[in-house]
Design an enzyme around this catalytic site. Structure first.
Site, mmCIF file in Angstrom:
data_model
loop_
_atom_site.group_PDB
_atom_site.id
_atom_site.type_symbol
_atom_site.label_atom_id
_atom_site.label_comp_id
_atom_site.label_asym_id
_atom_site.label_seq_id
_atom_site.Cartn_x
_atom_site.Cartn_y
_atom_site.Cartn_z
ATOM 1 N N ALA A 67 0.862 -1.173 0.000
ATOM 2 C CA ALA A 67 0.000 0.000 0.000
ATOM 3 C C ALA A 67 0.901 1.227 0.000
ATOM 4 C CB ALA A 67 -0.887 -0.019 1.231
ATOM 5 N N GLY A 112 0.565 -5.057 0.946
ATOM 6 C CA GLY A 112 -0.617 -5.113 0.081
ATOM 7 C C GLY A 112 -0.318 -5.760 -1.266
ATOM 8 N N GLU A 115 -0.517 -9.397 -0.655
ATOM 9 C CA GLU A 115 -1.942 -9.694 -0.448
ATOM 10 C C GLU A 115 -2.694 -9.703 -1.786
ATOM 11 O OE1 GLU A 115 -2.036 -6.540 2.535
ATOM 12 O OE2 GLU A 115 -2.980 -7.958 3.920
ATOM 13 N N GLU A 135 4.313 -5.276 7.372
ATOM 14 C CA GLU A 135 3.496 -4.272 8.052
ATOM 15 C C GLU A 135 3.926 -4.002 9.482
ATOM 16 O OE1 GLU A 135 2.366 -6.602 6.062
ATOM 17 O OE2 GLU A 135 0.729 -5.862 4.811
HETATM 18 N N1 DAK Z 1 4.547 3.159 -0.804
HETATM 19 C C1 DAK Z 1 4.924 4.318 -1.379
HETATM 20 N N2 DAK Z 1 6.076 4.468 -2.052
HETATM 21 C C2 DAK Z 1 6.884 3.410 -2.134
HETATM 22 C C3 DAK Z 1 6.565 2.170 -1.542
HETATM 23 C C4 DAK Z 1 5.320 2.053 -0.848
HETATM 24 N N3 DAK Z 1 4.903 0.923 -0.301
HETATM 25 N N4 DAK Z 1 7.561 1.316 -1.796
HETATM 26 C C5 DAK Z 1 8.470 1.991 -2.522
HETATM 27 N N5 DAK Z 1 8.071 3.249 -2.725
HETATM 28 C C6 DAK Z 1 8.767 4.298 -3.444
HETATM 29 C C7 DAK Z 1 9.936 4.851 -2.643
HETATM 30 O O1 DAK Z 1 9.495 5.803 -1.705
HETATM 31 C C8 DAK Z 1 10.790 5.434 -3.729
HETATM 32 O O2 DAK Z 1 10.229 6.658 -4.120
HETATM 33 P P1 DAK Z 1 11.210 7.961 -4.403
HETATM 34 O O3 DAK Z 1 11.998 8.174 -3.153
HETATM 35 O O4 DAK Z 1 12.073 7.524 -5.565
HETATM 36 O O5 DAK Z 1 10.250 9.060 -4.738
HETATM 37 C C9 DAK Z 1 10.584 4.478 -4.892
HETATM 38 O O6 DAK Z 1 9.364 3.773 -4.622
HETATM 39 C C10 DAK Z 1 11.694 3.459 -5.004
HETATM 40 O O7 DAK Z 1 11.855 2.818 -3.763
HETATM 41 P P2 DAK Z 1 13.250 2.707 -2.989
HETATM 42 O O8 DAK Z 1 14.148 3.845 -3.347
HETATM 43 O O9 DAK Z 1 12.950 2.486 -1.565
HETATM 44 O O10 DAK Z 1 13.851 1.386 -3.655
HETATM 45 P P3 DAK Z 1 14.837 0.332 -2.993
HETATM 46 O O11 DAK Z 1 15.273 -0.572 -4.085
HETATM 47 O O12 DAK Z 1 15.891 1.012 -2.180
HETATM 48 O O13 DAK Z 1 13.927 -0.518 -1.967
HETATM 49 C C11 DAK Z 1 11.951 -1.704 -1.287
HETATM 50 C C12 DAK Z 1 12.871 -1.281 -2.458
HETATM 51 C C13 DAK Z 1 10.707 -2.394 -1.854
HETATM 52 C C14 DAK Z 1 12.714 -2.714 -0.394
HETATM 53 C C15 DAK Z 1 11.601 -0.453 -0.452
HETATM 54 O O14 DAK Z 1 11.082 0.537 -1.338
HETATM 55 C C16 DAK Z 1 10.580 -0.712 0.599
HETATM 56 O O15 DAK Z 1 10.872 -1.276 1.655
HETATM 57 N N6 DAK Z 1 9.319 -0.294 0.338
HETATM 58 C C17 DAK Z 1 8.250 -0.394 1.302
HETATM 59 C C18 DAK Z 1 7.781 -1.800 1.371
HETATM 60 C C19 DAK Z 1 6.690 -1.967 2.394
HETATM 61 O O16 DAK Z 1 6.895 -1.725 3.597
HETATM 62 N N7 DAK Z 1 5.539 -2.372 1.893
HETATM 63 C C20 DAK Z 1 4.428 -2.627 2.755
HETATM 64 C C21 DAK Z 1 3.631 -1.384 2.851
HETATM 65 S S1 DAK Z 1 2.424 -1.555 4.103
HETATM 66 C C22 DAK Z 1 -4.772 -1.204 5.551
HETATM 67 C C23 DAK Z 1 -4.804 -2.296 4.768
HETATM 68 C C24 DAK Z 1 -3.666 -2.719 4.137
HETATM 69 C C25 DAK Z 1 -2.495 -2.036 4.320
HETATM 70 C C26 DAK Z 1 -2.491 -0.928 5.081
HETATM 71 C C27 DAK Z 1 -3.622 -0.509 5.701
HETATM 72 N N8 DAK Z 1 -5.965 -0.808 6.229
HETATM 73 C C28 DAK Z 1 -6.730 -1.801 6.892
HETATM 74 C C29 DAK Z 1 -6.149 0.586 6.508
HETATM 75 C C30 DAK Z 1 -1.299 -2.485 3.660
HETATM 76 C C31 DAK Z 1 -0.118 -2.080 4.124
HETATM 77 C C32 DAK Z 1 1.092 -2.228 3.331
HETATM 78 O O17 DAK Z 1 1.133 -2.717 2.241
#
Ligand code: DAK
Length: 261
Positions: A67, A112, A115, A135
């Protein structure tokens, strides 16, 4: 249909290829993308000629990195509820899609994204794929069905280990634990998906739809009721032209020509 964050194509008759297309944000799911996914899936449902949906992400680096954290960080509780409902709607719509939905995962499928892939009927992974539910690093549990679908796919213990540690799983381990059905070289992912879609599209459409429905509905109830549902699906197939054509073609030693009726 024109989307800002998606591409919806029909590379072959009956085969839809839906691509989450925000590569600069690693295809992260923001509210607009979730709304578009709902519309795109509805368009596939509305097409009686649809046979298979392939779902993937744009670029080599990610399927979907989760997400959109930037958008999520400042949500109020009410907005979080709306966001969750939008995500859940997409996941349910994929599961309820009458035709098989197959995720083609390259690179990161996190949160997400994992998921979304698990809401498809099965996942084909590129050798570059990385799965995880990170998460708990962000102060939240999975919110788009991850705790439930992961546990159903890989079992309670493995799901709990992955969800509570946020450990990432590479393609070979994902295959070993049953999260994905096969691993292919990244360059071959799309072709393998299309090949599989072609195989399914050539089968009896009514039977494929009934089989998908029976598997999904059966998993929600006890075995006795599940088998009763299968009996009903089996009987219903005998009201189809596909059943008559399939059996007649076998007896006449020729290939079947299914109409999907
Ligand atoms: N959201 C927004 N932007 C993201 C992103 C994300 N999940 N993942 C990556 N990006 C963006 C980065 O901010 C970066 O943007 P700029 O800085 O270039 O503008 C660009 O994509 C490239 O990412 P990185 O520079 O970080 O690239 P790396 O190769 O260094 O790292 C990575 C890749 C995938 C390991 C890293 O980007 C990372 O850890 N990303 C986050 C992964 C993550 O934590 N995903 C889970 C998100 S939480 C809900 C229901 C569901 C959910 C939430 C609430 N409700 C019930 C309300 C779901 C939650 C999730 O999915």
């Amino acid at each position: 249909m024109n989307f800002q964050n998606l591409l919806l194509e029909q590379p072959e008759t009956g085969v839809y290829l839906l691509t989450v297309n925000r590569p600069r944000a690693l295809n992260a799911l923001n509210a607009a993308t979730l709304a578009e996914l709902t519309q795109a899936i509805a368009a596939v449902v509305a097409d009686s000629a649809a046979r298979v949906l392939l779902l993937t992400g744009a670029g080599e680096k990610a399927f979907v990195a989760g997400a959109d954290i930037g958008e999520m960080q400042s949500l109020t509780a009410a907005q979080a509820q709306a966001f969750s409902e939008a995500g859940m709607r997409v996941m349910h719509a994929l599961e309820a899609l009458p035709v098989p939905a197959i995720a083609l995962v390259q690179g990161y499928a996190l949160g997400g994204g994992c998921e979304l892939a698990m809401a498809c009927d099965w996942i084909i992974a590129a050798d570059s794929a990385v799965f995880g539910q990170p998460e708990v690093n962000l102060g939240i549990p999975p919110g788009f069905g991850g705790t439930q679908r992961l546990a159903r796919l890989v079992g309670r213990a493995r799901a709990l280990e992955l969800v509570t540690t946020a450990r990432q799983v590479r393609a070979d381990e994902a295959l070993a634990i049953g999260l994905v059905t096969q691993v292919v070289p990244a360059a071959a992912l799309r072709d393998r998906g299309l090949e599989l879609a072609r195989t399914i599209a050539a089968k009896a459409p009514v039977a494929v739809r009934l089989a998908k429905q029976a598997v999904h509905r059966g998993l929600d109830v006890d075995l006795g009721n599940a088998c009763a549902q299968e009996t009903a699906a089996f009987a219903l197939a005998f009201a189809s032209a596909d059943q008559r054509e399939g059996m007649r073609a076998f007896l006449e030693k020729r290939s079947a020509k299914f109409s999907g009726q």
